[in-house]
Design a protein around this motif. Structure first.
Motif, PDB file in Angstrom:
ATOM      1  N   GLU A 286       0.791  -1.226   0.000  1.00 29.47           N
ATOM      2  CA  GLU A 286       0.000   0.000   0.000  1.00 29.47           C
ATOM      3  C   GLU A 286       0.824   1.278   0.000  1.00 29.47           C
ATOM      4  OE1 GLU A 286      -3.428   0.155   2.386  1.00 29.47           O
ATOM      5  OE2 GLU A 286      -3.628  -2.008   2.528  1.00 29.47           O
ATOM      6  N   LEU A 287       2.037   1.202   0.548  1.00 31.58           N
ATOM      7  CA  LEU A 287       2.867   2.402   0.644  1.00 31.58           C
ATOM      8  C   LEU A 287       4.123   2.235  -0.191  1.00 31.58           C
ATOM      9  CD1 LEU A 287       2.693   3.233   4.463  1.00 31.58           C
ATOM     10  CD2 LEU A 287       1.347   4.223   2.616  1.00 31.58           C
ATOM     11  N   LEU A 288       4.459   3.265  -0.934  1.00 30.77           N
ATOM     12  CA  LEU A 288       5.701   3.287  -1.692  1.00 30.77           C
ATOM     13  C   LEU A 288       6.863   3.550  -0.746  1.00 30.77           C
ATOM     14  CD1 LEU A 288       4.272   5.612  -4.456  1.00 30.77           C
ATOM     15  CD2 LEU A 288       4.996   3.243  -4.852  1.00 30.77           C
ATOM     16  N   GLY A 289       8.079   3.218  -1.165  1.00 28.98           N
ATOM     17  CA  GLY A 289       9.266   3.615  -0.429  1.00 28.98           C
ATOM     18  C   GLY A 289       9.726   2.619   0.611  1.00 28.98           C
ATOM     19  N   ALA A 290      10.715   3.073   1.386  1.00 29.79           N
ATOM     20  CA  ALA A 290      11.347   2.235   2.404  1.00 29.79           C
ATOM     21  C   ALA A 290      10.592   2.349   3.721  1.00 29.79           C
ATOM     22  CB  ALA A 290      12.799   2.674   2.594  1.00 29.79           C
ATOM     23  N   PRO A 291      10.175   1.210   4.306  1.00 28.58           N
ATOM     24  CA  PRO A 291       9.490   1.254   5.606  1.00 28.58           C
ATOM     25  C   PRO A 291      10.411   1.791   6.700  1.00 28.58           C
ATOM     26  CG  PRO A 291       9.173  -0.873   4.540  1.00 28.58           C
ATOM     27  CD  PRO A 291      10.222  -0.149   3.763  1.00 28.58           C
ATOM     28  N   GLU A 292       9.860   2.676   7.548  1.00 29.17           N
ATOM     29  CA  GLU A 292      10.614   3.231   8.673  1.00 29.17           C
ATOM     30  C   GLU A 292       9.924   3.014  10.009  1.00 29.17           C
ATOM     31  OE1 GLU A 292      13.218   6.790   6.647  1.00 29.17           O
ATOM     32  OE2 GLU A 292      11.423   7.366   7.750  1.00 29.17           O
ATOM     33  N   LEU A 293       8.599   2.867  10.004  1.00 31.55           N
ATOM     34  CA  LEU A 293       7.873   2.749  11.260  1.00 31.55           C
ATOM     35  C   LEU A 293       6.599   1.948  11.027  1.00 31.55           C
ATOM     36  CD1 LEU A 293       7.207   5.461  13.870  1.00 31.55           C
ATOM     37  CD2 LEU A 293       5.248   4.300  12.865  1.00 31.55           C
ATOM     38  N   SER A 294       6.289   1.065  11.968  1.00 29.05           N
ATOM     39  CA  SER A 294       5.025   0.345  11.921  1.00 29.05           C
ATOM     40  C   SER A 294       4.652  -0.048  13.343  1.00 29.05           C
ATOM     41  CB  SER A 294       5.142  -0.901  11.030  1.00 29.05           C
ATOM     42  OG  SER A 294       3.887  -1.539  10.917  1.00 29.05           O
ATOM     43  N   ASN A 295       3.450   0.337  13.773  1.00 29.79           N
ATOM     44  CA  ASN A 295       2.937  -0.050  15.075  1.00 29.79           C
ATOM     45  C   ASN A 295       1.424  -0.240  14.959  1.00 29.79           C
ATOM     46  OD1 ASN A 295       1.708   2.584  15.432  1.00 29.79           O
ATOM     47  ND2 ASN A 295       3.701   3.369  16.126  1.00 29.79           N
ATOM     48  N   SER A 296       0.731  -0.361  16.065  1.00 29.32           N
ATOM     49  CA  SER A 296      -0.713  -0.610  16.013  1.00 29.32           C
ATOM     50  C   SER A 296      -1.507   0.566  15.468  1.00 29.32           C
ATOM     51  CB  SER A 296      -1.241  -0.934  17.411  1.00 29.32           C
ATOM     52  OG  SER A 296      -0.622  -2.073  17.920  1.00 29.32           O
ATOM     53  N   TRP A 297      -0.904   1.762  15.469  1.00 23.77           N
ATOM     54  CA  TRP A 297      -1.636   2.972  15.115  1.00 23.77           C
ATOM     55  C   TRP A 297      -1.214   3.580  13.785  1.00 23.77           C
ATOM     56  CZ3 TRP A 297      -5.681   4.230  18.136  1.00 23.77           C
ATOM     57  CH2 TRP A 297      -5.722   3.666  19.411  1.00 23.77           C
ATOM     58  N   PHE A 298       0.031   3.424  13.401  1.00 27.69           N
ATOM     59  CA  PHE A 298       0.558   4.051  12.184  1.00 27.69           C
ATOM     60  C   PHE A 298       1.537   3.108  11.495  1.00 27.69           C
ATOM     61  CE2 PHE A 298       0.031   7.521  15.292  1.00 27.69           C
ATOM     62  CZ  PHE A 298      -0.796   8.377  14.593  1.00 27.69           C
ATOM     63  N   ARG A 299       1.680   3.335  10.197  1.00 24.20           N
ATOM     64  CA  ARG A 299       2.862   2.854   9.500  1.00 24.20           C
ATOM     65  C   ARG A 299       3.334   3.977   8.591  1.00 24.20           C
ATOM     66  NH1 ARG A 299       0.576  -2.469   6.393  1.00 24.20           N
ATOM     67  NH2 ARG A 299      -1.046  -1.502   5.130  1.00 24.20           N
TER      68      ARG A 299
ATOM     69  N   GLY B 239      13.732  12.958 -12.546  1.00 27.99           N
ATOM     70  CA  GLY B 239      13.160  12.098 -13.575  1.00 27.99           C
ATOM     71  C   GLY B 239      12.420  10.881 -13.056  1.00 27.99           C
ATOM     72  N   ASP B 240      12.461  10.623 -11.746  1.00 26.66           N
ATOM     73  CA  ASP B 240      11.802   9.439 -11.201  1.00 26.66           C
ATOM     74  C   ASP B 240      10.277   9.558 -11.210  1.00 26.66           C
ATOM     75  OD1 ASP B 240      14.154   8.165 -10.631  1.00 26.66           O
ATOM     76  OD2 ASP B 240      14.015   8.364  -8.454  1.00 26.66           O
ATOM     77  N   THR B 241       9.632   8.448 -11.526  1.00 23.57           N
ATOM     78  CA  THR B 241       8.188   8.290 -11.349  1.00 23.57           C
ATOM     79  C   THR B 241       7.971   6.911 -10.754  1.00 23.57           C
ATOM     80  OG1 THR B 241       7.660   9.715 -13.232  1.00 23.57           O
ATOM     81  CG2 THR B 241       5.930   8.223 -12.473  1.00 23.57           C
ATOM     82  N   SER B 242       7.241   6.845  -9.666  1.00 23.39           N
ATOM     83  CA  SER B 242       7.013   5.561  -9.000  1.00 23.39           C
ATOM     84  C   SER B 242       5.914   4.791  -9.722  1.00 23.39           C
ATOM     85  CB  SER B 242       6.595   5.804  -7.547  1.00 23.39           C
ATOM     86  OG  SER B 242       5.242   6.235  -7.497  1.00 23.39           O
ATOM     87  N   PRO B 243       5.802   3.495  -9.441  1.00 20.32           N
ATOM     88  CA  PRO B 243       4.619   2.761  -9.912  1.00 20.32           C
ATOM     89  C   PRO B 243       3.401   3.191  -9.101  1.00 20.32           C
ATOM     90  CG  PRO B 243       5.986   1.362  -8.542  1.00 20.32           C
ATOM     91  CD  PRO B 243       6.740   2.646  -8.716  1.00 20.32           C
ATOM     92  N   TYR B 244       2.235   2.840  -9.580  1.00 20.33           N
ATOM     93  CA  TYR B 244       1.013   3.125  -8.828  1.00 20.33           C
ATOM     94  C   TYR B 244       0.871   2.146  -7.660  1.00 20.33           C
ATOM     95  CZ  TYR B 244      -1.148   6.523 -11.988  1.00 20.33           C
ATOM     96  OH  TYR B 244      -1.431   7.653 -12.716  1.00 20.33           O
ATOM     97  N   LYS B 245       0.299   2.646  -6.577  1.00 23.37           N
ATOM     98  CA  LYS B 245      -0.109   1.831  -5.443  1.00 23.37           C
ATOM     99  C   LYS B 245      -1.557   2.176  -5.137  1.00 23.37           C
ATOM    100  CE  LYS B 245       3.772  -0.187  -3.965  1.00 23.37           C
ATOM    101  NZ  LYS B 245       3.954  -1.594  -3.661  1.00 23.37           N
ATOM    102  N   GLN B 246      -2.271   1.249  -4.496  1.00 27.48           N
ATOM    103  CA  GLN B 246      -3.632   1.525  -4.038  1.00 27.48           C
ATOM    104  C   GLN B 246      -3.702   1.218  -2.556  1.00 27.48           C
ATOM    105  OE1 GLN B 246      -6.795   0.138  -6.436  1.00 27.48           O
ATOM    106  NE2 GLN B 246      -8.380   0.829  -5.037  1.00 27.48           N
ATOM    107  N   ALA B 247      -4.044   2.219  -1.777  1.00 34.02           N
ATOM    108  CA  ALA B 247      -4.108   2.062  -0.328  1.00 34.02           C
ATOM    109  C   ALA B 247      -5.548   1.821   0.106  1.00 34.02           C
ATOM    110  CB  ALA B 247      -3.563   3.300   0.365  1.00 34.02           C
ATOM    111  N   THR B 248      -5.737   0.843   1.000  1.00 29.09           N
ATOM    112  CA  THR B 248      -7.078   0.568   1.510  1.00 29.09           C
ATOM    113  C   THR B 248      -7.461   1.545   2.615  1.00 29.09           C
ATOM    114  OG1 THR B 248      -6.201  -1.016   3.113  1.00 29.09           O
ATOM    115  CG2 THR B 248      -6.909  -1.888   0.970  1.00 29.09           C
ATOM    116  N   ARG B 249      -6.453   2.262   3.161  1.00 28.60           N
ATOM    117  CA  ARG B 249      -6.707   3.282   4.183  1.00 28.60           C
ATOM    118  C   ARG B 249      -6.051   4.583   3.746  1.00 28.60           C
ATOM    119  NH1 ARG B 249      -5.863  -0.199   9.773  1.00 28.60           N
ATOM    120  NH2 ARG B 249      -6.889  -2.063   9.005  1.00 28.60           N
ATOM    121  N   THR B 250      -6.522   5.676   4.284  1.00 28.99           N
ATOM    122  CA  THR B 250      -6.030   7.001   3.923  1.00 28.99           C
ATOM    123  C   THR B 250      -4.523   7.111   4.145  1.00 28.99           C
ATOM    124  OG1 THR B 250      -8.165   7.967   4.447  1.00 28.99           O
ATOM    125  CG2 THR B 250      -6.287   9.469   4.423  1.00 28.99           C
ATOM    126  N   VAL B 251      -3.851   7.857   3.266  1.00 28.30           N
ATOM    127  CA  VAL B 251      -2.409   8.098   3.341  1.00 28.30           C
ATOM    128  C   VAL B 251      -2.184   9.610   3.344  1.00 28.30           C
ATOM    129  CG1 VAL B 251      -0.191   7.838   2.139  1.00 28.30           C
ATOM    130  CG2 VAL B 251      -1.850   5.957   2.135  1.00 28.30           C
TER     131      VAL B 251
END
Length: 198
Positions: A109-122, A131-143
């Motif tokens: 769901e999230l692009l990039g390198a993970p830095e934090l994940s707990n019960s409340w946030f990631r 020149g970079d363009t990322s691929p598309y992602k679809q998040a099931t929760r608000t970002v």
């Protein structure tokens, strides 16, 4: 600055010599530091700390910090900027009282390198070179996408409006269910912090 979908996004700014109003922290919060300065706090009913007291926290520009103890131990205080520069944070606050476990891997769901994940946030960090363009992602929760330092990045929503983040501290909210991607805009490399509340 923004409220809806179980979250609130605040642009917290305290100028040198200024003091915030007393305020209550009772829900989990994730801070992204935009500008740092030395601060001290006074708890409700307490005294200001004596001179020479270490700062509340060691803030680093562009870094994140999550405080999830507030639902268990609420805190009422005010903060004074005793430094010489602006103190500024982008704060993502959950407004729902019970965490809902994340059921998908962070990379789905999230692009990039993970830095934090707990019960409340990631939270992840995306570095965009020219020149970079990322691929598309679809998040099931608000970002929430935040530009914590200088740079230029565009958040493109598939079939929806694009948002250019071009000033330090700029942010945008990507509504749950939206396909999105990040694109670099002309200029130096840009870092974008992505925060997903529970």
């Amino acid at each position: 600055m923004f409220e809806g979908g179980g979250l609130r996004v605040l642009d917290v700014q305290i100028a040198p010599g200024d003091t915030s109003l007393y305020h209550l922290h009772a829900t989990p919060i994730l801070y992204t530091s935009v500008s740092v300065s030395r601060t001290i706090e006074q708890l409700v009913g307490g005294d200001w700390p004596p001179p020479g007291t270490p700062p509340i926290l060691q803030w680093v520009v562009g870094r994140t910090l999550s405080d999830t103890i507030y639902p268990v131990r609420p805190k009422s205080h005010r903060v004074t900027n005793i430094g010489t520069t602006l103190f500024r944070l982008i704060a993502v606050v959950t407004t729902e009282g019970t965490p809902r476990p994340f059921t998908t891997p962070i990379g789905n769901e999230l692009l990039g390198a993970p830095e934090l994940s707990n019960s409340w946030f990631r939270q992840t960090r995306v570095t965009l070179a020219p020149g970079d363009t990322s691929p598309y992602k679809q998040a099931t929760r608000t970002v929430v996408a935040i530009l914590p330092m200088s740079g230029n990045a565009t958040i493109e929503r598939d079939g929806g409006p694009a948002t250019v983040l071009s000033t330090q501290g700029a942010f945008t909210v990507i509504v749950a269910g939206t396909r999105y991607r990040l694109r670099h805009e002309p200029g130096p490399a840009a870092e974008v912090v992505l925060v997903q509340p529970h």
